[in-house]
Design an enzyme around this catalytic site. Structure first.
Site, mmCIF file in Angstrom:
data_model
loop_
_atom_site.group_PDB
_atom_site.id
_atom_site.type_symbol
_atom_site.label_atom_id
_atom_site.label_comp_id
_atom_site.label_asym_id
_atom_site.label_seq_id
_atom_site.Cartn_x
_atom_site.Cartn_y
_atom_site.Cartn_z
ATOM 1 N N TYR A 159 20.974 66.709 69.940
ATOM 2 C CA TYR A 159 19.886 66.614 70.911
ATOM 3 C C TYR A 159 18.769 65.678 70.434
ATOM 4 O O TYR A 159 17.774 65.510 71.129
ATOM 5 C CB TYR A 159 19.254 67.989 71.149
ATOM 6 C CG TYR A 159 20.027 68.898 72.064
ATOM 7 C CD1 TYR A 159 21.409 68.885 72.099
ATOM 8 C CD2 TYR A 159 19.360 69.794 72.897
ATOM 9 C CE1 TYR A 159 22.118 69.740 72.923
ATOM 10 C CE2 TYR A 159 20.056 70.651 73.726
ATOM 11 C CZ TYR A 159 21.436 70.619 73.730
ATOM 12 O OH TYR A 159 22.122 71.473 74.552
ATOM 13 N N LYS A 229 29.223 75.959 63.039
ATOM 14 C CA LYS A 229 30.620 75.576 63.190
ATOM 15 C C LYS A 229 30.983 74.762 61.940
ATOM 16 O O LYS A 229 31.514 73.641 62.034
ATOM 17 C CB LYS A 229 30.726 74.776 64.494
ATOM 18 C CG LYS A 229 32.093 74.520 65.005
ATOM 19 C CD LYS A 229 32.753 75.723 65.630
ATOM 20 C CE LYS A 229 34.192 75.365 65.921
ATOM 21 N NZ LYS A 229 35.107 76.472 65.992
ATOM 22 N N ASP A 283 32.137 79.990 67.565
ATOM 23 C CA ASP A 283 33.041 80.468 68.627
ATOM 24 C C ASP A 283 33.287 81.968 68.493
ATOM 25 O O ASP A 283 33.294 82.705 69.484
ATOM 26 C CB ASP A 283 34.357 79.668 68.662
ATOM 27 C CG ASP A 283 34.903 79.340 67.287
ATOM 28 O OD1 ASP A 283 34.192 79.548 66.292
ATOM 29 O OD2 ASP A 283 36.054 78.880 67.205
#
Ligand code: NAP
Length: 420
Positions: A159, A229, A283
Site C-alpha cells: 500500500y 505470510k 490464511d
C-alpha cells in the site's frame, strides 16, 4: 493558526501534548475537534455521529467544538483539490479528529486520500476493535466470542504506493533491473506488466508491534498475535514476525512472554500476569477467527493482511454498518469507520451510522473521556436491543423497526439521556 477556508470555533480550546511527553494528551473540557464528513454517505453518518457524541459529552459535563475540514468531493468544491494542505495542517494542529469515508477511484484517477492522509499525518497504526453488541444479527452462531482489536500497519507494504503502470518506461526499467541485475530472470511473464514494491521495515514493524503490546498491557488483554505470510514472503512478512518477536523479547521483561502452546493444552486459560505474543500464518488466521474466535485478542499485522482481516472480523459482529476504526500516530488520532462511501445510498438518510458513532467512541477513549465513551457504547446497544435499527440490521431481524440514519442517532441520544 488561521486558515483560509476553515472556520475555527471561537470558544473551544486546543488539545495539546502533556509537557515532556510525545504521546500523552492534555484534553480540555471544551476541545476543538476537526471533522471531515467525507464522500457519499459521509454526509449522513457524519452529522449523526456528531449528534450522539455531543450528547455524550454534554451528559458528562463537557462540550465538543466541531471544526469542519474538507477532503474529497467537499474539498474539490471548496478548494478545487482533493486534499488541501490546510486540512492536513488543521488535523496535525488539533491532534484528534474524525472522518467519514472518502471515495477512491479504482485503477486510474487519484491515489487513495485515506492512504495519503495516513502517510502525511504519520498515522502508522490502524486500530479496529471488533466486539459484538447485544441484539446485532450476525452470520455466525456465537458472535459474542469475538472481542478482538486489530493493529494494522498503515504506512508500508504494497500500500506504500511504490508501483509502476504497465506500458511505461519506468516499469520496463524496473523489470530489466530485477531480471538482469537481481537474478529474477524468467519469473515475470512476457508482455505488459504492472509492478509494485512491498517495503516492510524494522522501524515500521517495531513501532506497530510495540503499540499493540502496550495496548494489550494497558487493557489487560491476554495475547498479541503476529499475523503474517512469512512462509512465502520470507524477507518481508517473515521479517515482520521476527522483528515483532524481537520487540516482545527485548523490550518488556517478564510482562511479555513469547511462548506458544495450544489453546487446549492451556484448557482455554492464558497466564494472568503476562501478555503472550504468538504468531499465525494469515490464511490459517482467516479460518481461525471463525473456528477459534475467542482464542484471539489483540492482533498485529501488516497493511494488506490487516485490511482483509478486519473486514472479515467486522462481518462476524454485524457488518460494515457497525465496524469502527481509528488511525493512531504518536500523540495523534484520526477516527474513521471501516466502511466506504457506499455511493448508491448517498444523501438518502438511510445507512447505519453506528460504525461512525463507535469510531467516535474510540476517539473519546483516546481523549481519556472513558465515561462518555462507555455511555455511547451502552446507548447504541440499548437502542439496538429495543429493536430500533437502520435498514441493514432490520432486514435480518424479526420485529425490528426500520429507522433513518438521523432517527437512529436521535434514538441513541434519548438512550444517552436515560442512561446518564
Ligand atoms: P462500501 O462503501 O463500504 O459499501 C459496500 C456495502 O457495504 C454497501 O453497499 C452496503 O451494503 C454496506 N455498507 C457500507 N457502509 C454501510 C453503512 N454505514 N450502513 C449499512 N451498510 C453499509 O464499499 P465499496 O462500495 O467497496 O466502496 C465505495 C467507495 O468507498 C470506494 O471508492 C472505496 O475506495 C471507498 N472506501 C473508503 C474507505 C475509507 O474512506 N476509509 C474505506 C473503504 C472503501 P448493502 O448494499 O448490501 O446494504
Amino acid at each position: 493558526m488561521s486558515y483560509d477556508k476553515i472556520e475555527v470555533p471561537d470558544d473551544g480550546a486546543k488539545i495539546t501534548l502533556k509537557e515532556g511527553t510525545d504521546d500523552e494528551l492534555e484534553v480540555p473540557d471544551n476541545p476543538i475537534i476537526p471533522i471531515i464528513y467525507g464522500d457519499g454517505v459521509g454526509s449522513d453518518v457524519g452529522p449523526a455521529a456528531q449528534t450522539v457524541l455531543d450528547a455524550a459529552a454534554k451528559a458528562t459535563g463537557r462540550e465538543i467544538h466541531w471544526m469542519r475540514v474538507y477532503a474529497g468531493e467537499s474539498a474539490r468544491e471548496t478548494y478545487d483539490e482533493n486534499l488541501p494542505d490546510e486540512t492536513v495542517e488543521a488535523i496535525k494542529e488539533h491532534r484528534v479528529a474524525i472522518k467519514g469515508p472518502l471515495t477512491t477511484p479504482v485503477g486510474a484517477g487519484f491515489r487513495s486520500l485515506n492512504v495519503g492522509l495516513r502517510k502525511l499525518l504519520d498515522l502508522y497504526a490502524n486500530v479496529r476493535p471488533t466486539y459484538h453488541l447485544d441484539g446485532v444479527p450476525s452470520p455466525v452462531k456465537e458472535p459474542e466470542k469475538m472481542d478482538m482489536v486489530t493493529f494494522r500497519e498503515n504506512t508500508e507494504d504494497v500500500y506504500a504506493g511504490i508501483e509502476w503502470e504497465a506500458g511505461t518506461d519506468e516499469v520496463e526499467q524496473v523489470k530489466a533491473f530485477v531480471e538482469d541485475e537481481m537474478g529474477a530472470d524468467g519469473v515475470i511473464h512476457d508482455g505488459p506488466v504492472g509492478i509494485g514494491v512491498k517495503p516492510i521495515t524494522e522501524f515500521g514493524t517495531k513501532r506497530l508491534v510495540r503499540r499493540a503490546i502496550d495496548y494489550a498491557l494497558e487493557h489487560d488483554r491476554d495475547s498479541v498475535t503476529l499475523v503474517h505470510k512469512g512462509n512465502i514472503m520470507k524477507f518481508t512478512e517473515g521479517q515482520f514476525r521476527d522483528w515483532g518477536y524481537e520487540v516482545a523479547d527485548e523490550e518488556y521483561g517478564d510482562e511479555v512472554i513469547t511462548e506458544d502452546t495450544l489453546w487446549e493444552e492451556r484448557d482455554g486459560e492464558m497466564p494472568d500476569d503476562a501478555v503472550v505474543v504468538n504468531d499465525r500464518i494469515a490464511d490459517n488466521m482467516l479460518q481461525q477467527i471463525l473456528t477459534r474466535t475467542d482464542q484471539y485478542d489483540v492482533v498485529a499485522t501488516m497493511n494488506l493482511n490487516g485490511d482483509y482481516m478486519s473486514d472479515a472480523c467486522g462481518a462476524q459482529i454485524g457488518g460494515l454498518g457497525i465496524a469502527p476504526g481509528a488511525n493512531f500516530g504518536d500523540g495523534r488520532l484520526l477516527a474513521e469507520p471501516v466502511h466506504g462511501s457506499a455511493p448508491k445510498y448517498e444523501g438518502q438518510d438511510k445507512v447505519n451510522p453506528t460504525a461512525m458513532i463507535l469510531s467516535g467512541r474510540i476517539m473519546l477513549e483516546y481523549m481519556g473521556w472513558d465515561d462518555a465513551a462507555d455511555l455511547v457504547r451502552d446507548a447504541v446497544e440499548a437502542t439496538i436491543v429495543d429493536g430500533l435499527v437502520t435498514y441493514d440490521l432490520e432486514r435480518q431481524l424479526d420485529d425490528a423497526e426500520k429507522l433513518a440514519t438521523s432517527e437512529f442517532a436521535d434514538a441513541v441520544v434519548e438512550n444517552i439521556e436515560t442512561l446518564s
